[in-house]
Design a protein around this motif. Structure first.
Motif, mmCIF file in Angstrom:
data_model
loop_
_atom_site.group_PDB
_atom_site.id
_atom_site.type_symbol
_atom_site.label_atom_id
_atom_site.label_comp_id
_atom_site.label_asym_id
_atom_site.label_seq_id
_atom_site.Cartn_x
_atom_site.Cartn_y
_atom_site.Cartn_z
ATOM 1 N N ALA A 1 -26.093 56.799 37.252
ATOM 2 C CA ALA A 1 -25.746 58.202 37.494
ATOM 3 C C ALA A 1 -24.339 58.485 37.010
ATOM 4 O O ALA A 1 -23.484 57.594 36.952
ATOM 5 C CB ALA A 1 -25.866 58.512 38.973
ATOM 6 N N SER A 2 -24.135 59.728 36.681
ATOM 7 C CA SER A 2 -22.826 60.160 36.235
ATOM 8 C C SER A 2 -21.829 60.002 37.388
ATOM 9 O O SER A 2 -22.124 60.369 38.528
ATOM 10 C CB SER A 2 -22.981 61.618 35.797
ATOM 11 O OG SER A 2 -21.811 62.312 36.016
ATOM 12 N N ALA A 3 -20.649 59.468 37.086
ATOM 13 C CA ALA A 3 -19.664 59.223 38.142
ATOM 14 C C ALA A 3 -18.771 60.437 38.357
ATOM 15 O O ALA A 3 -18.142 60.574 39.384
ATOM 16 C CB ALA A 3 -18.817 58.010 37.784
ATOM 17 N N ASN A 4 -18.707 61.331 37.368
ATOM 18 C CA ASN A 4 -17.738 62.441 37.466
ATOM 19 C C ASN A 4 -18.430 63.800 37.353
ATOM 20 O O ASN A 4 -17.843 64.759 36.895
ATOM 21 C CB ASN A 4 -16.684 62.290 36.376
ATOM 22 C CG ASN A 4 -17.325 62.290 35.001
ATOM 23 O OD1 ASN A 4 -18.543 62.481 34.876
ATOM 24 N ND2 ASN A 4 -16.524 62.094 33.970
ATOM 25 N N PHE A 5 -19.674 63.854 37.733
ATOM 26 C CA PHE A 5 -20.432 65.093 37.743
ATOM 27 C C PHE A 5 -20.738 65.624 36.345
ATOM 28 O O PHE A 5 -21.148 66.758 36.167
ATOM 29 C CB PHE A 5 -19.705 66.175 38.575
ATOM 30 C CG PHE A 5 -20.670 67.026 39.349
ATOM 31 C CD1 PHE A 5 -21.352 66.523 40.440
ATOM 32 C CD2 PHE A 5 -20.910 68.340 38.972
ATOM 33 C CE1 PHE A 5 -22.256 67.304 41.148
ATOM 34 C CE2 PHE A 5 -21.816 69.134 39.678
ATOM 35 C CZ PHE A 5 -22.483 68.609 40.769
ATOM 36 N N ILE B 1 -25.790 63.541 32.136
ATOM 37 C CA ILE B 1 -26.193 62.358 31.377
ATOM 38 C C ILE B 1 -26.870 62.906 30.119
ATOM 39 O O ILE B 1 -28.071 63.148 30.078
ATOM 40 C CB ILE B 1 -27.152 61.466 32.188
ATOM 41 C CG1 ILE B 1 -26.451 60.856 33.402
ATOM 42 C CG2 ILE B 1 -27.740 60.354 31.318
ATOM 43 C CD1 ILE B 1 -25.469 59.745 33.120
ATOM 44 N N ALA B 2 -26.038 63.182 29.119
ATOM 45 C CA ALA B 2 -26.555 63.765 27.881
ATOM 46 C C ALA B 2 -26.311 62.807 26.718
ATOM 47 O O ALA B 2 -25.988 61.634 26.937
ATOM 48 C CB ALA B 2 -25.907 65.114 27.636
ATOM 49 N N GLU B 3 -26.407 63.321 25.482
ATOM 50 C CA GLU B 3 -26.492 62.449 24.303
ATOM 51 C C GLU B 3 -25.454 61.326 24.252
ATOM 52 O O GLU B 3 -25.791 60.172 24.046
ATOM 53 C CB GLU B 3 -26.426 63.288 23.020
ATOM 54 C CG GLU B 3 -27.645 64.161 22.779
ATOM 55 C CD GLU B 3 -27.735 65.362 23.728
ATOM 56 O OE1 GLU B 3 -26.735 65.668 24.425
ATOM 57 O OE2 GLU B 3 -28.809 65.978 23.801
ATOM 58 N N MET C 1 -38.870 54.719 31.448
ATOM 59 C CA MET C 1 -37.555 55.348 31.635
ATOM 60 C C MET C 1 -37.704 56.826 31.912
ATOM 61 O O MET C 1 -38.720 57.442 31.585
ATOM 62 C CB MET C 1 -36.667 55.115 30.417
ATOM 63 C CG MET C 1 -37.179 55.709 29.150
ATOM 64 S SD MET C 1 -36.067 55.292 27.792
ATOM 65 C CE MET C 1 -36.946 56.073 26.462
ATOM 66 N N ARG C 2 -36.686 57.392 32.541
ATOM 67 C CA ARG C 2 -36.723 58.806 32.888
ATOM 68 C C ARG C 2 -35.293 59.313 32.929
ATOM 69 O O ARG C 2 -34.389 58.626 33.397
ATOM 70 C CB ARG C 2 -37.377 58.960 34.259
ATOM 71 C CG ARG C 2 -37.626 60.395 34.623
ATOM 72 C CD ARG C 2 -38.588 60.490 35.763
ATOM 73 N NE ARG C 2 -37.964 60.087 37.025
ATOM 74 C CZ ARG C 2 -38.570 60.210 38.204
ATOM 75 N NH1 ARG C 2 -39.797 60.677 38.274
ATOM 76 N NH2 ARG C 2 -37.962 59.840 39.302
ATOM 77 N N ASN C 3 -35.121 60.521 32.437
ATOM 78 C CA ASN C 3 -33.784 61.081 32.387
ATOM 79 C C ASN C 3 -33.767 62.419 33.091
ATOM 80 O O ASN C 3 -34.679 63.221 32.936
ATOM 81 C CB ASN C 3 -33.386 61.246 30.910
ATOM 82 C CG ASN C 3 -31.959 61.652 30.754
ATOM 83 O OD1 ASN C 3 -31.117 61.206 31.536
ATOM 84 N ND2 ASN C 3 -31.679 62.497 29.792
ATOM 85 N N SER C 4 -32.729 62.654 33.885
ATOM 86 C CA SER C 4 -32.570 63.987 34.482
ATOM 87 C C SER C 4 -31.109 64.386 34.294
ATOM 88 O O SER C 4 -30.345 63.644 33.671
ATOM 89 C CB SER C 4 -32.952 63.949 35.952
ATOM 90 O OG SER C 4 -32.172 62.982 36.613
ATOM 91 N N ALA C 5 -30.708 65.513 34.817
ATOM 92 C CA ALA C 5 -29.381 66.060 34.504
ATOM 93 C C ALA C 5 -28.268 65.034 34.702
ATOM 94 O O ALA C 5 -27.437 64.837 33.829
ATOM 95 C CB ALA C 5 -29.120 67.296 35.352
ATOM 96 N N MET C 6 -28.290 64.377 35.836
ATOM 97 C CA MET C 6 -27.148 63.506 36.109
ATOM 98 C C MET C 6 -27.536 62.057 36.367
ATOM 99 O O MET C 6 -26.752 61.290 36.911
ATOM 100 C CB MET C 6 -26.358 64.072 37.279
ATOM 101 C CG MET C 6 -25.748 65.415 36.878
ATOM 102 S SD MET C 6 -24.271 65.805 37.744
ATOM 103 C CE MET C 6 -24.941 66.092 39.329
ATOM 104 N N ARG C 7 -28.758 61.731 35.942
ATOM 105 C CA ARG C 7 -29.197 60.366 36.224
ATOM 106 C C ARG C 7 -30.152 59.868 35.148
ATOM 107 O O ARG C 7 -31.002 60.605 34.665
ATOM 108 C CB ARG C 7 -29.906 60.372 37.567
ATOM 109 C CG ARG C 7 -30.094 58.988 38.111
ATOM 110 C CD ARG C 7 -30.187 59.014 39.590
ATOM 111 N NE ARG C 7 -31.519 59.439 40.012
ATOM 112 C CZ ARG C 7 -31.947 59.370 41.262
ATOM 113 N NH1 ARG C 7 -31.156 58.932 42.209
ATOM 114 N NH2 ARG C 7 -33.152 59.758 41.577
ATOM 115 N N PHE C 8 -29.973 58.605 34.775
ATOM 116 C CA PHE C 8 -30.911 57.939 33.879
ATOM 117 C C PHE C 8 -31.515 56.785 34.668
ATOM 118 O O PHE C 8 -30.795 56.011 35.295
ATOM 119 C CB PHE C 8 -30.180 57.418 32.631
ATOM 120 C CG PHE C 8 -31.078 56.684 31.681
ATOM 121 C CD1 PHE C 8 -31.953 57.380 30.852
ATOM 122 C CD2 PHE C 8 -31.072 55.292 31.621
ATOM 123 C CE1 PHE C 8 -32.800 56.696 29.979
ATOM 124 C CE2 PHE C 8 -31.918 54.612 30.746
ATOM 125 C CZ PHE C 8 -32.770 55.326 29.926
#
Ligand code: ASP
Ligand code: MG
Length: 421
Positions: free
Chosen positions: A316-320, A323-325, A345-352
């Motif tokens: 997950a993103s640590a700084n908000f 999780i993009a390209e 695998m699965r990707n969402s806005a702030m988590r891979f």
């Protein structure tokens, strides 16, 4: 010419080896190359020996003794003590093997792994080639490492196909005229001359490489099942055997984890239109499953594939930030460098999220790499079910009352990550 491949289960004891000799004697009238794995569970035993040796746990010596007894007992059973030459040959090999530990070899784990684990295939092929000779089959042993040339990626080495083909072509065709050839699956050599391995269960792949390089008329893999089934009969009732499959179906099934074929096996065969025949060593009169050109895609029979010991990793993103390209390419780079294989695998806005086989060493390397930039956590001990062409009733039968953690559907393929009970 044909290539045969026999795995560990087909040579797990003296009786099994006699059966293999019968099959080779009966089927191997034409030019034949026989690729063999380590006997029974030898590779697992070698892994355990190395792990204890590295940890400085002296129990590795007892484990070496057990492995020795296992092999020598098979010889004893085969020859009833009447073949000192075979005995001396195996004694010499075990001396070399034990010498490795006596020397106190240290170094990179992956490198040591290949040097140690490759012995399983050397022991088995020597025993089998000698036994074939003793029953009148003029077999010849050769060292696969002189032909399968790889890079330095120990434990999962990539094959140099061009060099391998030219070495095979230069020597093997003329050797084929003299009787069946016996060699090792799974192992190769890098340009520095060190032993490498192609990844666990890689003997199928070795056999496919030899078939490819020799333009074989067929590769036949001998198994303890009657062919390729739509599910593992040890787990599911009412399994169906495929008479034939397309290369694409076979690739997909092995990609999702059908343990009957190593995933890399199909590519060399498909590229040269070499049919793969999966047959039963228990009953060689059965027709098995044929994988070849011109077979229609299989859309009717549902398939279920189960992978145990799965690990779900959440990054997950640590700084908000999203999780993009750019984050994804950073994450994928780490996954590739640490050699994790993504099963889902699965990707969402702030988590891979990814699902991979549990491997403590690889996982801690990935965590060490990503920990400072992302919030990473993981759950172990999960099971991944993959179905193809499944209707709701079949899916329900596969999943029964499993607790689903994550699910994903793409076309006719559905995957369910579940808690193992
Ligand atoms: N002996 C190796 C293993 O058990 C290779 C193989 O069996 O295909 O992984
Ligand atoms: Mg094996």
């Amino acid at each position: 010419m044909k290539v045969f491949k026999f795995g560990g289960a087909s040579i797990k004891d003296a009786e099994a080896i006699r059966n293999v000799a019968k099959i080779i004697g009966a089927e191997g009238q034409e030019q034949l190359l026989v690729v063999v794995s380590a006997m029974g569970k030898t590779t697992n035993a070698l892994e355990a020996i190395l792990a204890h040796y590295i940890d400085g746990d002296m129990v590795y010596r007892t484990e070496i003794d057990k492995l020795k007894s296992f092999h020598f007992n098979i010889l004893q059973e085969l020859y009833k003590g009447n073949d000192p030459a075979a005995l001396h040959q195996l004694e010499d090999l075990f001396l070399q093997f034990e010498w490795f530990f006596e020397l106190g070899e240290k170094g990179n784990y992956d490198f040591l792994y290949d040097q140690v684990v490759a012995f399983g295939e050397i022991f088995s092929t020597k025993i089998i080639a000698t036994y074939l000779q003793s029953v009148g089959i003029p077999a010849k042993w050769f060292d696969a490492r002189n032909f399968i040339i790889t890079n330095d990626n120990y434990r999962e080495a990539a094959v140099d196909f061009a060099l391998t083909e030219s070495l095979v072509q230069r020597k093997i065709p003329q050797m084929l005229g003299e009787g069946p050839l016996v060699t090792q699956g799974f192992i190769g050599k890098n340009r520095q001359g060190h032993t490498t391995t192609l990844g666990r269960e890689g003997s199928d792949f070795s056999a496919a490489i030899f078939a490819w390089a020799l333009q074989a008329s067929e590769l036949c893999i001998w198994k303890d099942v009657p062919g390729i089934l739509n599910a593992d009969p040890k787990r599911f009732a009412n399994t169906v055997k495929f008479q034939e499959l397309s290369y694409t179906d076979a690739v997909e099934m092995s990609y999702y984890g059908a343990s009957v074929l190593h995933p890399k096996t199909m590519q060399p065969l498909q590229n040269r239109h070499i049919p793969l025949h999966v047959r039963s060593f228990v009953d060689p009169t059965l027709p098995g499953t044929r994988i070849a050109d011109g077979v229609a895609a299989q859309t009717e029979i549902p398939v279920a594939i189960v992978k145990d010991r799965q690990c779900l990793i959440r990054i997950a993103s640590a700084n908000f930030s999203f999780i993009a390209e750019s984050n994804l390419s950073r994450i994928f780079q780490s996954i590739a460098e640490n050699r994790l294989k993504i099963n889902l695998m699965r990707n969402s806005a702030m988590r891979f999220e990814l699902v991979t086989d549990c491997d403590a060493r690889k996982l801690s390397a990935l965590l060490a790499d990503l920990d400072s930039e992302y919030l990473v956590d993981h759950t172990d001990g999960l099971t991944l079910y993959t179905t193809r062409n499944a209707d709701p009733a079949y899916t329900q039968k596969v999943l029964q009352d499993k607790e689903i953690v994550l699910e994903q559907k793409t076309g006719n393929v559905a995957q369910y990550l579940t808690k193992s009970h």
